[in-house]
Scaffold this active site. Structure first.
Site, mmCIF file in Angstrom:
data_model
loop_
_atom_site.group_PDB
_atom_site.id
_atom_site.type_symbol
_atom_site.label_atom_id
_atom_site.label_comp_id
_atom_site.label_asym_id
_atom_site.label_seq_id
_atom_site.Cartn_x
_atom_site.Cartn_y
_atom_site.Cartn_z
ATOM 1 N N GLN A 292 0.808 -1.225 0.000
ATOM 2 C CA GLN A 292 0.000 0.000 0.000
ATOM 3 C C GLN A 292 0.838 1.271 0.000
ATOM 4 O O GLN A 292 0.299 2.369 0.077
ATOM 5 C CB GLN A 292 -0.938 0.001 1.211
ATOM 6 C CG GLN A 292 -2.041 -1.026 1.126
ATOM 7 C CD GLN A 292 -3.042 -0.752 0.010
ATOM 8 O OE1 GLN A 292 -3.124 0.348 -0.513
ATOM 9 N NE2 GLN A 292 -3.805 -1.777 -0.353
ATOM 10 N N HIS B 38 -0.857 -4.484 -9.241
ATOM 11 C CA HIS B 38 -2.139 -3.822 -9.536
ATOM 12 C C HIS B 38 -2.513 -2.730 -8.547
ATOM 13 O O HIS B 38 -3.502 -2.025 -8.746
ATOM 14 C CB HIS B 38 -3.263 -4.858 -9.654
ATOM 15 C CG HIS B 38 -3.723 -5.433 -8.352
ATOM 16 N ND1 HIS B 38 -4.878 -4.992 -7.741
ATOM 17 C CD2 HIS B 38 -3.212 -6.386 -7.551
ATOM 18 C CE1 HIS B 38 -5.047 -5.670 -6.617
ATOM 19 N NE2 HIS B 38 -4.048 -6.524 -6.479
ATOM 20 N N THR C 141 8.042 -20.895 -15.761
ATOM 21 C CA THR C 141 8.285 -19.976 -16.882
ATOM 22 C C THR C 141 7.715 -18.602 -16.548
ATOM 23 O O THR C 141 6.599 -18.487 -16.048
ATOM 24 C CB THR C 141 7.633 -20.531 -18.166
ATOM 25 O OG1 THR C 141 8.281 -21.758 -18.483
ATOM 26 C CG2 THR C 141 7.773 -19.561 -19.330
ATOM 27 N N CYS D 195 -20.304 -7.007 7.591
ATOM 28 C CA CYS D 195 -21.116 -7.420 6.454
ATOM 29 C C CYS D 195 -20.345 -7.395 5.156
ATOM 30 O O CYS D 195 -20.747 -7.995 4.184
ATOM 31 C CB CYS D 195 -22.328 -6.520 6.335
ATOM 32 S SG CYS D 195 -23.587 -7.035 7.486
#
Lengths: 395, 125
Positions: free
Chosen positions: A181, A203, A239, A329
């Site tokens: 981060q 990413h 590879t 949640c």
């Protein structure tokens, strides 16, 4: 879809930079050779990997041979922790980390505990800071590794890595940091930090998904878990993901240039700060989570008391806003964010947390959209919250 | 957050009927716990053994709010005995299913309604 997206979830993932995509495309196409090939046709692929290794090394002020390309931050963290743990069992089986690490670290440590290793999870203060004094007390003769994250994914708090690394080295253990981060948000210099290992994920800084790297200081020996060919200097068989490696290399080069662009770095911080200010002004009974100053400039984590995060997120989603929450949640468990709980935030307040994270692609429009809709959403949800209504009654 | 809600859950969450509090309620059912992230308070007005009004206050996620809202809709105009037959399973079915980790939210709605009726009945004695 087709509706406009206001993307403020850049700590989850970032948009791939078009220049990164362009750097990758040849290796999906005409440059398909296996870089291990001896013929000249393989030289293009081999050069792509060599160049990427240079770019990554230069980004971190490391030597190219100290860069191991992996499939992502999680693999890099696993490689560092298990790799050191299993290579040093003659010295000891004790590992130190913190309570606010990413699950790639925490669950790897929990796995090792089941294998007979001992792990100390250091506490943090209310801002999420690890005290080097606490680390010093926790270090033992049989401690082989300390792993403390550079910047936290949820609250953005930045640790004093160079001090933590120095304390660790004085005790004779290896130091690893999960800097997933931090990349692209603050300059990273492995020599200045004095660390042995560092994990990155492509990413998270406009590179491709499925790519990562581990900086492994020269002379640090790790146990390898991937048996096979001699790839990555015998440190990771298989590879090479040539397009991915070309992509993360390009992302490193772009991030290095962007970090030097003071104006844009300031612009991103100003966007975050203006959203923070707006929320604090327009919505009552809100707290900012994380350290006010020692925090990556792109991250804002706030708790809106007496309402729950997922309901807020879905209402924002109706308006095209992408953000995230530390409520139970959204984590798929009954417990809210372990990071917020470790900072001493109570359960109810942790359930009401939302995180906005910016990138170079963020704009004032994103901030304006949140400020346009979030006050109304919180008002609506609070009007039906028993705790909010009780609180009002008791005033 | 990879939770997928059915269109019916999202509709119910969006339209949200019967939210609020009944100040002179005949029965109140308070269930859940802020530590777990779900609190549901169900209010009922009863006349001649029939629920004439029902409202909810909920602190919770999309599923908690949708089940509260649907639960109140289902019991209005029903006798107390009929209202007690509103089960979590029925609520889930009518919502077109809920993600498994959200099933406890529908149990809260069933419990809240039952507790409100118990509260009403205890006051009648």
């Amino acid at each position: 879809m087709g509706n406009k997206i206001y993307y403020l979830d850049n700590n989850a993932t970032t948009k791939t930079d078009p220049a990164v995509l362009e750097a990758m495309l040849p290796y999906f196409g005409e440059e398909y050779a296996n870089p291990s090939g001896v013929y000249s046709f393989a030289q293009g692929a081999k050069k792509a990997i060599d160049d990427a290794r240079e770019q990554a090394a230069s980004f971190l002020n490391a030597d190219p041979k100290e860069i191991v390309f992996t499939s992502g931050g999680t693999e890099s963290d696993n490689m560092a922790i298990k790799g050191i743990a299993y290579a040093n069992t003659d010295k000891g089986r004790h590992i130190i980390t913190s309570k606010i690490e990413h699950h790639a670290i925490l669950n790897t440590c929990k796995y090792l505990e089941k294998q007979g290793f001992e792990v100390t999870y250091l506490p943090v203060d209310k801002y999420g800071i690890v005290d080097p004094g606490e680390l010093k007390k926790a270090l033992r003769k049989d401690t082989v590794l300390v792993s403390i994250m550079y910047a936290n994914n949820e609250i953005g708090t930045i640790q004093d890595i160079s001090t933590l690394a120095r304390v660790t080295k004085e005790a004779g253990a290896y130091f690893h940091t999960d800097a997933v981060q931090a990349a692209g948000k603050t300059a990273l210099d492995v020599k200045e930090l004095g660390i042995d290992m560092l994990s990155l994920s492509g990413h998270k800084f406009h590179g491709p998904k499925g790519t990562g790297l581990l900086y492994l200081r020269k002379g640090v020996r790790i146990h390898s878990f991937m048996q096979g060919g001699h790839h990555e200097f015998n440190r990771r068989a298989g590879t090479e993901n040539v397009p991915g490696i070309a992509g993360i290399g390009k992302a490193c080069a772009i991030a290095a240039a962007h970090l030097a662009d003071n104006n844009d770095m300031k612009r991103i911080k100003a966007l975050r700060d203006s959203l923070e200010k707006g929320i604090l002004e327009k919505i009552p009974d809100v707290q900012v989570n994380g350290h006010p100053g020692k925090r990556v400039d792109n991250t804002l984590n706030v708790s809106v008391r007496h309402i729950e995060g997922e309901a807020m997120l879905i209402h924002m989603d109706f308006e095209g806003i992408c953000a995230s929450s530390g409520s139970a949640c959204t984590s798929g468990s009954l417990e809210p964010s372990h990071v917020l709980l470790a900072c001493g935030v109570d359960h109810e307040t942790a359930h009401g947390s939302i995180r906005f994270s910016f990138s170079k692609y963020s704009s004032q429009e994103d901030v304006d959209k949140v400020m346009e809709v979030l006050p109304g959403i919180t008002q609506k949800l609070r009007s039906m919250s028993p705790m909010w209504n009780e609180r009002k009654k008791n005033r | 957050m990879a939770l997928s809600y059915s269109p019916k859950v999202m509709d119910q969450f969006k339209k949200m009927t019967n939210n609020g509090r009944i100040e002179d309620a005949d029965g109140i059912g308070k269930v859940g716990n802020p530590v777990c992230g779900d609190v549901m308070w169900i209010y009922i007005k009863v006349k001649d053994n029939i629920i004439t009004e029902c409202k909810f206050e909920t602190f919770g996620c999309v599923a908690a709010i949708a089940t509260s809202s649907l639960g109140t809709e289902l019991v209005i105009g029903k006798t107390l005995e009929e209202a007690l037959e509103v089960t979590d399973k029925r609520i889930i079915d009518l919502l077109g299913g809920l993600p498994k980790e959200k099933h406890h939210c529908s149990v809260l709605a069933e419990d809240g309604i039952r507790k409100a009726i118990e509260d009403y009945r205890s006051k009648q004695k």
